[in-house]
Design a protein around this motif. Sequence first.
Motif, mmCIF file in Angstrom:
data_model
loop_
_atom_site.group_PDB
_atom_site.id
_atom_site.type_symbol
_atom_site.label_atom_id
_atom_site.label_comp_id
_atom_site.label_asym_id
_atom_site.label_seq_id
_atom_site.Cartn_x
_atom_site.Cartn_y
_atom_site.Cartn_z
ATOM 1 N N ALA A 34 -5.037 -22.335 -2.501
ATOM 2 C CA ALA A 34 -4.572 -21.443 -3.562
ATOM 3 C C ALA A 34 -4.920 -20.013 -3.166
ATOM 4 O O ALA A 34 -5.916 -19.765 -2.481
ATOM 5 N N VAL A 35 -4.079 -19.074 -3.596
ATOM 6 C CA VAL A 35 -4.301 -17.651 -3.341
ATOM 7 C C VAL A 35 -4.362 -16.945 -4.686
ATOM 8 O O VAL A 35 -3.404 -17.032 -5.472
ATOM 9 N N LEU A 36 -5.461 -16.254 -4.963
ATOM 10 C CA LEU A 36 -5.589 -15.492 -6.202
ATOM 11 C C LEU A 36 -5.396 -14.009 -5.893
ATOM 12 O O LEU A 36 -6.103 -13.446 -5.051
ATOM 13 N N GLU A 37 -4.428 -13.404 -6.565
ATOM 14 C CA GLU A 37 -4.075 -11.999 -6.352
ATOM 15 C C GLU A 37 -4.250 -11.235 -7.665
ATOM 16 O O GLU A 37 -3.704 -11.623 -8.690
ATOM 17 N N SER A 38 -5.025 -10.146 -7.608
ATOM 18 C CA SER A 38 -5.326 -9.413 -8.839
ATOM 19 C C SER A 38 -4.125 -8.623 -9.357
ATOM 20 O O SER A 38 -4.020 -8.375 -10.558
ATOM 21 N N ARG A 39 -3.219 -8.235 -8.469
ATOM 22 C CA ARG A 39 -2.047 -7.468 -8.888
ATOM 23 C C ARG A 39 -0.892 -8.409 -9.256
ATOM 24 O O ARG A 39 -1.021 -9.625 -9.152
ATOM 25 N N ALA A 40 0.224 -7.809 -9.677
ATOM 26 C CA ALA A 40 1.373 -8.607 -10.111
ATOM 27 C C ALA A 40 2.362 -8.851 -8.979
ATOM 28 O O ALA A 40 3.441 -9.407 -9.205
ATOM 29 N N ALA A 41 2.011 -8.439 -7.763
ATOM 30 C CA ALA A 41 2.920 -8.607 -6.624
ATOM 31 C C ALA A 41 2.104 -8.793 -5.358
ATOM 32 O O ALA A 41 0.960 -8.343 -5.270
ATOM 33 N N LYS A 42 2.693 -9.449 -4.385
ATOM 34 C CA LYS A 42 2.026 -9.601 -3.090
ATOM 35 C C LYS A 42 2.329 -8.387 -2.227
ATOM 36 O O LYS A 42 3.162 -7.555 -2.556
ATOM 37 N N GLY A 43 1.652 -8.312 -1.084
ATOM 38 C CA GLY A 43 1.892 -7.215 -0.151
ATOM 39 C C GLY A 43 0.740 -6.245 -0.041
ATOM 40 O O GLY A 43 0.670 -5.473 0.912
ATOM 41 N N GLY A 44 -0.176 -6.267 -1.014
ATOM 42 C CA GLY A 44 -1.357 -5.413 -0.934
ATOM 43 C C GLY A 44 -1.000 -3.945 -0.761
ATOM 44 O O GLY A 44 -0.220 -3.385 -1.533
ATOM 45 N N THR A 45 -1.570 -3.329 0.260
ATOM 46 C CA THR A 45 -1.335 -1.918 0.552
ATOM 47 C C THR A 45 0.143 -1.586 0.594
ATOM 48 O O THR A 45 0.575 -0.542 0.105
ATOM 49 N N TRP A 46 0.935 -2.489 1.157
ATOM 50 C CA TRP A 46 2.340 -2.185 1.431
ATOM 51 C C TRP A 46 3.234 -2.366 0.215
ATOM 52 O O TRP A 46 4.395 -1.987 0.239
ATOM 53 N N ASP A 47 2.680 -2.920 -0.859
ATOM 54 C CA ASP A 47 3.382 -2.920 -2.132
ATOM 55 C C ASP A 47 2.867 -1.800 -3.025
ATOM 56 O O ASP A 47 3.618 -1.209 -3.793
ATOM 57 N N LEU A 48 1.584 -1.480 -2.893
ATOM 58 C CA LEU A 48 0.968 -0.463 -3.750
ATOM 59 C C LEU A 48 1.456 0.934 -3.420
ATOM 60 O O LEU A 48 1.850 1.704 -4.300
ATOM 61 N N PHE A 49 1.414 1.313 -2.142
ATOM 62 C CA PHE A 49 1.719 2.690 -1.760
ATOM 63 C C PHE A 49 3.226 2.913 -1.690
ATOM 64 O O PHE A 49 3.936 2.194 -0.982
ATOM 65 N N ARG A 50 3.696 3.940 -2.410
ATOM 66 C CA ARG A 50 5.130 4.240 -2.446
ATOM 67 C C ARG A 50 5.404 5.723 -2.181
ATOM 68 O O ARG A 50 6.467 6.213 -2.539
ATOM 69 N N TYR A 51 4.470 6.421 -1.560
ATOM 70 C CA TYR A 51 4.673 7.848 -1.337
ATOM 71 C C TYR A 51 5.690 8.076 -0.214
ATOM 72 O O TYR A 51 5.954 7.182 0.601
ATOM 73 N N PRO A 52 6.303 9.264 -0.156
ATOM 74 C CA PRO A 52 7.345 9.538 0.841
ATOM 75 C C PRO A 52 6.853 9.340 2.267
ATOM 76 O O PRO A 52 5.783 9.812 2.638
ATOM 77 N N GLY A 53 7.641 8.611 3.045
ATOM 78 C CA GLY A 53 7.362 8.451 4.466
ATOM 79 C C GLY A 53 6.337 7.403 4.804
ATOM 80 O O GLY A 53 6.006 7.234 5.987
ATOM 81 N N ILE A 54 5.808 6.663 3.823
ATOM 82 C CA ILE A 54 4.737 5.714 4.107
ATOM 83 C C ILE A 54 5.122 4.800 5.267
ATOM 84 O O ILE A 54 6.235 4.261 5.312
ATOM 85 N N ARG A 55 4.201 4.617 6.192
ATOM 86 C CA ARG A 55 4.470 3.827 7.387
ATOM 87 C C ARG A 55 3.149 3.330 7.950
ATOM 88 O O ARG A 55 2.073 3.742 7.519
ATOM 89 N N SER A 56 3.248 2.449 8.910
ATOM 90 C CA SER A 56 2.051 1.962 9.590
ATOM 91 C C SER A 56 1.511 3.051 10.505
ATOM 92 O O SER A 56 2.271 3.881 11.015
ATOM 93 N N ASP A 57 0.183 3.057 10.708
ATOM 94 C CA ASP A 57 -0.370 3.946 11.727
ATOM 95 C C ASP A 57 -0.834 3.141 12.933
ATOM 96 O O ASP A 57 -1.563 3.636 13.779
ATOM 97 N N SER A 58 -0.402 1.872 12.983
ATOM 98 C CA SER A 58 -0.576 1.020 14.166
ATOM 99 C C SER A 58 0.803 0.506 14.566
ATOM 100 O O SER A 58 1.680 0.348 13.724
ATOM 101 N N ASP A 59 0.971 0.227 15.845
ATOM 102 C CA ASP A 59 2.270 -0.286 16.279
ATOM 103 C C ASP A 59 2.508 -1.675 15.695
ATOM 104 O O ASP A 59 1.586 -2.466 15.515
#
Length: 489
Positions: A34-59
């Motif tokens: 089982a996976v318990l997630e405190s938010r209402a969506a999966k993806g963690g950082t990549w669902d939370l952050f929605r600022y312009p240009g958001i991208r990975s800083d690793s390849d």
Amino acid sequence: MEHEHVDVLIIGAGLSGVGAAAQVRERLPKKTVAVLESRAAKGGTWDLFRYPGIRSDSDMFTFGYTWRPWQSDVALADGPLIREYIDTVAEEYDVDRLIRYQHRITRAEWDTDRARWTVTAVVGDPAAGETVTLTASFLWSCAGYYQYEKGFQPTWPGMADFQGEIVHPQHWPDDLDYAGKRVVVIGSGATAVTLVPAMATGPGAAEHVTMLQRTPTYVLTRARHDPVARLLNRLRMPDRVIYRAARWANILQAVGFYKFSMRWPHRAKALIRKGVARQLPEGVDVDEHFSPPYNPWQQRLCFVPNNDLFKVLRSGDASIVTDTINTFTPDGVRLVSGKELPADLVVTATGFQMQLPFGGIEFVIDGEPLDLPSKMAYKALMLSDVPNFFFTLGYTNASWTLKADLVIDYVCRLLAHLDQHGFRTAVPVPDAAVERRPLMLLSSGYIQRSAHLLPSEGDRAPWRLDQNYLVDRRVINRARIDDGVLRFG
């Protein structure tokens, strides 16, 4: 009272948690998960952050899972692409049905006699939600290391008098319109370096964007599209061959430059400075704005795709100022030097607020509260004298997922070993001769603010964190499970 029981309970449905659940299901199909997630969506950082240009800083060839190729030659991918990748993996490996959303774990108690964890979680509203209890044989934290509820927000004099808007990137309003506005972005890390070119160009661009930093950061450019992947694509090589070749090219390059920087920091500084100076417009001082007072990799380096930051500096759509804030004014920000930066919008890209370790859960071991700072990290994935508990903490000098994949592989091997030998518990026990030292040696503010909350590491394997993927492959993936340090019961 009987509670629902699972073999493996995973905390968090971000990149690490989805990967952990996928591989336990794939490699140990008889285990309940089982996976318990405190938010209402999966993806963690990549669902939370929605600022312009958001991208990975690793390849993405190292940021993607080793067992699920990243099927593109885009090296630094934007947030929506990464979120789509996580969604695809969750669907392909049937992880979606294992995730229970809006479940915030508050307490985890280990009982040696029963060889299991009892986990308490609040469902829904943290203040008024229903409380549920589960038991698990193994508990695995994939909760990350910073608070989703709020970022690190310093306060400056005069903020209440500012007539414009102040926004933190961690909570970017969906309807924020900055078109034609004067924007000041406070910060010098990866978020600021991403925001400045994104807000200064394209439809709805700001009138002008100023990047205001107190201390410079090392900035390097890299191609948005990976050259190895692009070449092998042209040669029509199979996807797995392309992914493996590009992945190892990036791993070796990253490890090599890190080791070079540690051994010859002044040469590394000179190399980075030369690359930046070549791209700056006339009048922008490389030493003032791009030469930090620390050595490379004492904090993370910032990578910019296709020189985008330097392009907006050259075009005049953005500028960079290195100074300290004296006070906000009704019309902008006044600096210690006396200069005033006019602004309609101020973005405080001032970093993360590191959460209490493992999501701030209250841990209890056989009736005694867990004193986390007194523990040592075993292979940087278990804690000394804490049975059947794992955690995923990614690299600070390379892709997070490189380490996450190593942890996944180790946990799956350990669980299989326990089943094979009829054991129910595993706990690392340190030798008294092992000397302690801080777990994370970066000088980044978000780490230093919370360093006293973390466990320590040791001065030798398997208690030492090398921050070197090639070393960790040997220490974590290839070393025997029954190494004399783990005790089984």
